[in-house]
Design an enzyme around this catalytic site. Sequence first.
Site, short mmCIF file in Angstrom:
data_model
loop_
_atom_site.label_atom_id
_atom_site.label_comp_id
_atom_site.label_asym_id
_atom_site.label_seq_id
_atom_site.Cartn_x
_atom_site.Cartn_y
_atom_site.Cartn_z
N SER A 22 1.94 21.73 -7.87
CA SER A 22 1.12 20.68 -7.26
C SER A 22 -0.34 20.78 -7.65
O SER A 22 -1.16 19.95 -7.22
CB SER A 22 1.26 20.72 -5.73
OG SER A 22 0.92 22.00 -5.24
N ASN A 110 1.91 27.76 4.14
CA ASN A 110 2.19 26.63 5.04
C ASN A 110 1.05 26.38 6.02
O ASN A 110 0.62 25.23 6.18
CB ASN A 110 3.51 26.87 5.80
CG ASN A 110 4.69 26.96 4.85
OD1 ASN A 110 4.55 26.68 3.66
ND2 ASN A 110 5.83 27.37 5.37
N THR A 155 -8.93 -23.77 10.70
CA THR A 155 -7.63 -23.26 11.13
C THR A 155 -6.63 -23.93 10.20
O THR A 155 -6.84 -25.08 9.77
CB THR A 155 -7.31 -23.63 12.60
OG1 THR A 155 -7.26 -25.05 12.70
CG2 THR A 155 -8.35 -23.08 13.57
N HIS A 156 -5.59 -23.21 9.85
CA HIS A 156 -4.61 -23.71 8.86
C HIS A 156 -5.29 -24.08 7.55
O HIS A 156 -4.81 -24.94 6.83
CB HIS A 156 -3.84 -24.91 9.40
CG HIS A 156 -3.33 -24.75 10.79
ND1 HIS A 156 -2.13 -24.15 11.08
CD2 HIS A 156 -3.90 -25.05 11.99
CE1 HIS A 156 -1.96 -24.13 12.40
NE2 HIS A 156 -3.03 -24.65 12.98
N SER A 277 -15.14 -15.27 -18.28
CA SER A 277 -13.85 -15.40 -18.96
C SER A 277 -14.07 -15.24 -20.46
O SER A 277 -15.09 -15.68 -20.98
CB SER A 277 -13.26 -16.77 -18.66
OG SER A 277 -12.32 -17.12 -19.66
N LYS A 283 -16.88 -20.02 -16.65
CA LYS A 283 -16.35 -19.32 -15.48
C LYS A 283 -17.18 -18.13 -15.01
O LYS A 283 -17.80 -17.44 -15.80
CB LYS A 283 -14.92 -18.85 -15.76
CG LYS A 283 -14.04 -20.05 -15.99
CD LYS A 283 -12.61 -19.91 -15.66
CE LYS A 283 -12.19 -19.37 -14.37
NZ LYS A 283 -10.75 -19.23 -14.33
N ASN A 285 -16.08 -15.31 -12.37
CA ASN A 285 -14.93 -14.93 -11.53
C ASN A 285 -15.30 -13.88 -10.48
O ASN A 285 -16.04 -12.96 -10.77
CB ASN A 285 -13.81 -14.38 -12.42
CG ASN A 285 -13.33 -15.40 -13.43
OD1 ASN A 285 -13.30 -16.60 -13.15
ND2 ASN A 285 -12.99 -14.93 -14.62
N GLU A 290 -11.57 -9.95 -5.68
CA GLU A 290 -10.13 -9.99 -5.97
C GLU A 290 -9.55 -8.58 -6.03
O GLU A 290 -8.43 -8.34 -5.60
CB GLU A 290 -9.87 -10.71 -7.28
CG GLU A 290 -10.15 -12.21 -7.18
CD GLU A 290 -10.09 -12.90 -8.53
OE1 GLU A 290 -9.28 -13.80 -8.69
OE2 GLU A 290 -10.86 -12.52 -9.44
N TYR A 317 8.14 23.43 7.93
CA TYR A 317 7.69 23.00 6.61
C TYR A 317 8.86 22.74 5.67
O TYR A 317 9.84 23.49 5.65
CB TYR A 317 6.76 24.06 5.98
CG TYR A 317 6.29 23.67 4.59
CD1 TYR A 317 5.18 22.85 4.43
CD2 TYR A 317 6.97 24.08 3.46
CE1 TYR A 317 4.76 22.46 3.16
CE2 TYR A 317 6.56 23.70 2.19
CZ TYR A 317 5.44 22.88 2.05
OH TYR A 317 5.04 22.49 0.79
N GLN A 322 4.80 18.32 0.29
CA GLN A 322 3.82 18.44 -0.80
C GLN A 322 3.47 17.04 -1.35
O GLN A 322 2.43 16.86 -1.97
CB GLN A 322 4.42 19.31 -1.91
CG GLN A 322 3.52 19.50 -3.11
CD GLN A 322 4.02 20.63 -4.01
OE1 GLN A 322 3.83 21.79 -3.70
NE2 GLN A 322 4.67 20.28 -5.10
N LYS A 325 -0.14 14.47 -0.53
CA LYS A 325 -1.54 14.43 -0.97
C LYS A 325 -1.86 13.32 -1.95
O LYS A 325 -2.93 12.70 -1.87
CB LYS A 325 -1.93 15.77 -1.58
CG LYS A 325 -1.99 16.87 -0.55
CD LYS A 325 -2.11 18.23 -1.19
CE LYS A 325 -1.47 19.28 -0.34
NZ LYS A 325 0.01 19.15 -0.23
N1 ARG Z 1 1.74 23.29 -2.61
C1 ARG Z 1 2.32 23.32 -1.32
C2 ARG Z 1 2.06 22.01 -0.58
O1 ARG Z 1 1.17 21.32 -0.94
C3 ARG Z 1 1.78 24.46 -0.54
C4 ARG Z 1 2.71 25.01 0.49
C5 ARG Z 1 3.81 25.74 -0.15
N2 ARG Z 1 4.60 26.39 0.80
C6 ARG Z 1 5.85 26.84 0.50
N3 ARG Z 1 6.50 27.42 1.42
N4 ARG Z 1 6.34 26.67 -0.68
O2 ARG Z 1 2.76 21.65 0.34
#
Ligand code: ARG
Length: 453
Positions: A22, A110, A155-156, A277, A283, A285, A290, A317, A322, A325
Amino acid sequence: MALWGGRFSGESSALFKLFNDSLPVDYRLVEQDIQGSVAWAMALVKVGVLTEAEGQDLKAALDALLVEVAEDPQQILASGAEDIHSFVEQALIDKVGDLGKKLHTGRSRNDQVATDLKLWCKAEGEQILARMQVVRVALLELASREQQAVMPGYTHLQRAQPVTFAHWALAYVEMLERDISRLEDTLKRLNTCPLGSGALAGTAYPIDRHALAASLGFAGPTLNSLDAVSDRDHVIELCSSASISLMHLSRMAEDLIFFNSGEAGFIELSDQVTSGSSLMPQKKNPDALELIRGKTGRVYGSLMGILTTMKALPLAYNKDMQEDKEGLFDVMDTWSICLEMLIPVLSGLKVKRANTLAAAQGGYANATELADYLVAKGMPFRQAHHVVGEVVVKAIAEGKPIEAMSLESLKAFAAVIEQDVYEILTIESCLSKRDVLGGTAPNQVAAVLAAKS
Ligand code: ARG
């Protein structure tokens, strides 16, 4: 080297490493991981796992690492570590040798990742809050600059009743204020520290978790270790707060795109936030708007993503988590840049007051006034509504606004209509009659502006 080699005799495959690592996403937690590691080292000193001197050496090395990665962030990804926690631990071992190997005593990735991510959410959330305040001020300034501008309210998407442009802008201030309070609330709720929860059952060392939480700037510690390592409500709440906020920004963008269209011609956007454009020279824009409208979609997508990832996870966990993120980082980046982009859009926006006024005068936006006039003369509202409907049909047939019809032709619809009807059909009268709390009457709008500025 992986943090967990002992139990394994074979290497993991290159494909597995690519799939499992990760670091390409969580490298962004480096500061928080170091901060959490320093706090953990200090907590280990307090329970006698580390000596005071060892604690200080670890802290000095972690502080140095923080400076080094700030100077050369590339080294993180280049390390090929499994995740940011492995990177920090390995970098520490490279600096202080065996002492570095003591840091992870009583800690799990964890509770570590849960803590890092909450620290990141707190910092990022504060920045978004500050940015929302700036947008709020930009809207208030726009409202006060354009207090004289009158435009049709819809409205509408049909012209309904005249409103002031400031009243329109202040509607979005209300939304923004709710968004601010929603984010503040989210930040309040996530302000608990998971560190010391271990892998899932709590650390086996007698850590003072209140002191540890305070040392990291949290309001207090989490109270259940199973929940602490597997709770991602804060990720969901941030994505949800962002989704609602972007829904508002997208509606504002849509209003402004329409106001900017050739058909409406209500506003002029600054050259700074528009593009031309490649083919059609005429134009200009509204790309910035947007894109705000468009980017809202991916933020909703991330909210759906994390909700779906979490929905059937058993305690505690699981590696599924993972996946929290990438979406969150994108949500916060997108939210932030959309807010930032709005600032020059709003400050460079000019209302074409002659056009908005003409549009407010057309479209029979004063029909309700005539109905109210008839009510004041004693006609029941439902009947007045019907009569005015007939007046509008005639006016449309004659191609003129109601106020251009002669008194004689108006009287043909209702004998109670007198010369004084023309006064109530003016824009000024339409607006000033909405003199109720929350209404568009200029004095009401001025009072709101004064109270909020
Ligand atoms: N890279 C992991 C995550 O973002 C960290 C936690 C890993 N924990 C484990 N027991 N493998 O969730």
